[in-house]
Design a protein around this motif. Structure first.
Motif, mmCIF file in Angstrom:
data_model
loop_
_atom_site.group_PDB
_atom_site.id
_atom_site.type_symbol
_atom_site.label_atom_id
_atom_site.label_comp_id
_atom_site.label_asym_id
_atom_site.label_seq_id
_atom_site.Cartn_x
_atom_site.Cartn_y
_atom_site.Cartn_z
ATOM 1 N N UNK A 125 0.828 -1.209 0.000
ATOM 2 C CA UNK A 125 0.000 0.000 0.000
ATOM 3 C C UNK A 125 0.859 1.255 0.000
ATOM 4 N N UNK A 126 0.502 2.196 -0.839
ATOM 5 C CA UNK A 126 1.220 3.467 -0.902
ATOM 6 C C UNK A 126 0.780 4.342 0.273
ATOM 7 N N UNK A 127 1.717 4.727 1.147
ATOM 8 C CA UNK A 127 1.307 5.481 2.344
ATOM 9 C C UNK A 127 0.637 6.820 2.029
ATOM 10 N N UNK A 128 0.876 7.341 0.824
ATOM 11 C CA UNK A 128 0.278 8.653 0.493
ATOM 12 C C UNK A 128 -1.188 8.531 0.074
ATOM 13 N N UNK A 129 -1.616 7.336 -0.276
ATOM 14 C CA UNK A 129 -2.995 7.180 -0.767
ATOM 15 C C UNK A 129 -3.936 6.783 0.375
ATOM 16 N N UNK A 130 -4.390 7.761 1.118
ATOM 17 C CA UNK A 130 -5.313 7.484 2.227
ATOM 18 C C UNK A 130 -6.595 8.295 2.026
ATOM 19 N N UNK A 131 -7.596 8.018 2.867
ATOM 20 C CA UNK A 131 -8.819 8.828 2.789
ATOM 21 C C UNK A 131 -8.523 10.276 3.187
ATOM 22 N N UNK A 132 -7.558 10.454 4.093
ATOM 23 C CA UNK A 132 -7.226 11.816 4.537
ATOM 24 C C UNK A 132 -6.708 12.674 3.395
ATOM 25 N N UNK A 133 -5.962 12.065 2.483
ATOM 26 C CA UNK A 133 -5.376 12.867 1.405
ATOM 27 C C UNK A 133 -6.278 12.904 0.168
ATOM 28 N N UNK A 134 -7.427 12.277 0.258
ATOM 29 C CA UNK A 134 -8.334 12.217 -0.903
ATOM 30 C C UNK A 134 -9.320 13.390 -0.825
ATOM 31 N N UNK A 135 -9.384 14.172 -1.873
ATOM 32 C CA UNK A 135 -10.284 15.327 -1.883
ATOM 33 C C UNK A 135 -11.636 14.896 -2.488
ATOM 34 N N UNK A 136 -12.688 15.186 -1.758
ATOM 35 C CA UNK A 136 -14.014 14.756 -2.212
ATOM 36 C C UNK A 136 -14.683 15.882 -2.980
ATOM 37 N N UNK A 301 -4.213 20.841 -1.484
ATOM 38 C CA UNK A 301 -3.832 19.776 -0.541
ATOM 39 C C UNK A 301 -2.444 19.231 -0.867
ATOM 40 N N UNK A 302 -2.175 19.085 -2.134
ATOM 41 C CA UNK A 302 -0.879 18.563 -2.568
ATOM 42 C C UNK A 302 0.231 19.555 -2.179
ATOM 43 N N UNK A 303 -0.019 20.853 -2.397
ATOM 44 C CA UNK A 303 0.982 21.868 -2.053
ATOM 45 C C UNK A 303 1.249 21.831 -0.552
ATOM 46 N N UNK A 304 0.185 21.696 0.229
ATOM 47 C CA UNK A 304 0.363 21.670 1.689
ATOM 48 C C UNK A 304 1.142 20.412 2.093
ATOM 49 N N UNK A 305 0.796 19.284 1.483
ATOM 50 C CA UNK A 305 1.474 18.031 1.847
ATOM 51 C C UNK A 305 2.961 18.107 1.514
ATOM 52 N N UNK A 306 3.292 18.740 0.397
ATOM 53 C CA UNK A 306 4.701 18.830 -0.008
ATOM 54 C C UNK A 306 5.380 20.061 0.580
ATOM 55 N N UNK A 307 4.652 20.815 1.393
ATOM 56 C CA UNK A 307 5.171 22.043 2.019
ATOM 57 C C UNK A 307 5.728 23.016 0.988
ATOM 58 N N UNK A 308 5.002 23.200 -0.115
ATOM 59 C CA UNK A 308 5.438 24.198 -1.102
ATOM 60 C C UNK A 308 4.454 25.368 -1.103
ATOM 61 N N UNK A 309 5.006 26.564 -1.341
ATOM 62 C CA UNK A 309 4.181 27.763 -1.367
ATOM 63 C C UNK A 309 3.710 27.983 -2.794
ATOM 64 N N UNK A 310 2.413 28.065 -3.001
ATOM 65 C CA UNK A 310 1.909 28.379 -4.337
ATOM 66 C C UNK A 310 0.653 29.231 -4.167
ATOM 67 N N UNK A 311 0.704 30.484 -4.645
ATOM 68 C CA UNK A 311 -0.450 31.361 -4.455
ATOM 69 C C UNK A 311 -1.692 30.860 -5.188
ATOM 70 N N UNK A 312 -2.833 31.341 -4.750
ATOM 71 C CA UNK A 312 -4.103 30.854 -5.300
ATOM 72 C C UNK A 312 -4.206 31.034 -6.809
ATOM 73 N N UNK A 313 -3.720 32.194 -7.330
ATOM 74 C CA UNK A 313 -3.901 32.392 -8.773
ATOM 75 C C UNK A 313 -3.098 31.372 -9.587
ATOM 76 N N UNK A 314 -1.982 30.900 -9.005
ATOM 77 C CA UNK A 314 -1.197 29.883 -9.723
ATOM 78 C C UNK A 314 -1.962 28.555 -9.719
#
Ligand SMILES: Nc1ncnc2c1ncn2[C@@H]1O[C@H](COP(=O)(O)OP(=O)(O)OP(=O)(O)O)[C@@H](O)[C@H]1O
Length: 463
Positions: A125-136, A301-314
């Motif tokens: 199982x891939x540890x990154x693929x959980x319900x927590x990281x899944x956007x509904x 969610x992906x940006x937060x998980x990878x701790x990268x800064x990306x403004x909303x317009x991007x």
């Protein structure tokens, strides 16, 4: 020609492989701990024999770590090798080497009454693929709810659960999430995740090696079987027959089966009616391409998980332009943030527009693995045979790994299928290559430039 190492140098080979993995930086503390449980035995021709004390460790090394270990040993030995892991209960973990004493030691798995066995993720199982990281969102709400219901009480409702939909829309993610959550709620639940191509290979090998009993045990003695990309079984009569029996055995025993496919059961050509009917016994649900809001939420969610800064317009720019495949969506974000990091520039809209110029084009004609391999070989000035072959020279390895990475990014091919295009490489080797290039893109400018240039040439070749 590379000289065969004498059997007493196997320790040196193994140490070299561990050093290679350490330099590579891609090994977690947990995986380092696991490798300390391995005793190298011998190199015989292209096989490296390893031993461990427990089935559990064998399974972990053979699945999760196989790609990395094989790569490292091949690098040290200068040729492609395979690993074979055996279980020898008399092995005890070696004492820590000098300077290693601060590292977490793997628990002594053979004395469970003193120290409990390691609580690790299921190796499949891939540890990154959980319900927590899944956007509904509206496109996947029903599939998500059904997956959650199955994870909460496997064997009860919606059996089998059949999830279908296009490439990169989260089917595999949901399957793994079911596995994680089921085990989280009831750790003793036996969960098995398998891609249909691995199932096929396992089946064929079990016939070849006269291991049908152990094959049956692997797939029938589980509480939840998660089987991915069932469309790969189309037309494979013997494997289908075996899967049919596996399915019936599990279903009759009240065990759960979850299946994914790129099409609905009734559109699965090359699969007998009796089986398609069974797939429809439980619950069928599709996943659709996500709407704009969901795409933005996934990127956030992906940006937060990878701790990268990306403004909303991007994020909005990326989400507005890449609409049909979440894997591509995530790839675009990685590309923009990697470029910014390498150039020590902030991530902003104009930068995203420049970086994604060639990715966001109107031309959606299909890119094939052959085009990618051809263009990559051209770029490195090597032949296609060299690129897809087994030579370990650095330039070949780099070219091979970049081409594998681009196949994953730009085509809908599964990992085993990509392996096939590279002379039948194992899917874990492809997985390792993809991860390695992904990591290096963000750290090494040369890698970033090479990947970008080849990508641009592939796009141009379609113009
Ligand atoms: N709803 C979601 N929320 C967060 N991430 C998602 C979501 N859906 C997909 N992803 C991510 O998109 C990527 C592709 O998803 P996944 O591999 O599950 O697709 P798939 O439908 O199985 O594709 P394929 O048919 O090609 O195997 C993964 O990194 C996954 O984590």
């Amino acid at each position: 020609m590379v000289a065969e190492p004498a059997s007493d140098s196997i320790d040196a080979v193994w140490r070299g492989a561990l050093d290679f993995l350490a330099d590579d930086g891609g090994l977690s503390a947990q995986n380092r701990s696991f490798l300390r449980l391995v005793k190298p035995l011998a190199v015989v021709e292209d096989n490296v024999f390893l031993a461990v004390a427990e089935d559990f460790t064998k399974n972990y090394v053979e699945t999760t770590l196989r790609g990395q270990v094989t790569e490292a040993l091949s690098e040290v030995l200068g040729r492609d090798v395979r690993i074979a892991v055996t279980v020898d209960a008399s092995i005890t973990p070696p004492p820590p080497a000098d300077g290693e004493t601060d590292e977490p030691r793997p628990p002594q798995v053979r004395r469970p009454e003193v120290v409990p066995p390691p609580v690790v993720e299921d190796p499949h199982l891939n540890p990154r693929y959980t319900f927590d990281t899944f956007v509904i969102g509206p496109s996947n709400r029903f599939a998500h709810a059904a997956a959650l219901a199955v994870a909460e009480s496997p064997g009860k409702t919606y059996n089998p659960l059949f999830i279908y939909g296009g490439s990169g829309l989260g089917k595999t993610h949901l399957l793994h999430a079911i596995g994680h959550y089921t085990r989280h709620l009831k750790p003793q639940t036996r969960v098995r995740y398998v891609n249909s191509e691995e199932f096929t290979n396992d089946f064929i090998n079990s016939i070849r090696d006269d291991r049908s009993l152990s094959f049956k045990r692997t797939y029938r003695e589980v509480d939840v079987l998660l089987i991915d990309d069932i469309q790969f079984l189309q037309g494979k009569e013997q494997t289908l027959e075996e899967f049919f029996h596996t399915f019936n055995a599990l279903h009759n025993a009240g065990k759960h089966v979850v299946i994914t496919s790129d099409v609905s059961p009734r559109n699965l050509d090359g699969i007998e009616e009796r089986m398609r009917t069974r797939f429809e016994w439980g619950l069928m649900t599709d996943v659709q391409p996500p709407d704009l809001e969901t795409r933005i939420a996934i990127l956030r969610k992906k940006a937060a998980a990878d701790a990268v800064q990306a403004p909303s317009d991007v994020l909005e720019y990326i989400a507005s332009n890449i609409t049909s495949n979440i894997r591509e969506l995530e790839g675009a974000l990685i590309r923009v943030t990697a470029f910014a990091a390498l150039n020590r520039q902030p991530v902003d809209l104009s930068l995203a527009q420049v970086v994604l110029k060639d990715l966001i084009s109107d031309d959606d004609s299909e890119i094939t693995a052959s085009t990618i391999i051809g263009k990559t070989a051209d770029y490195f000035g090597i032949t296609i045979e060299e690129l897809t072959g087994t030579s370990r020279s650095r330039v070949y390895v780099t070219a091979r790994q970049i081409a594998m990475y681009l196949c994953r990014q730009l085509t809908d091919l599964s990992l085993p299928k990509i392996g096939d295009h590279f002379g039948g490489k194992d899917h874990t080797t492809v997985m390792y290559a993809v991860k390695k290039v992904e990591d290096q893109i963000a750290q090494r400018r040369q890698m970033y430039n090479q990947v970008n240039e080849i990508h641009a040439r592939i796009k141009q070749s379609r113009a």
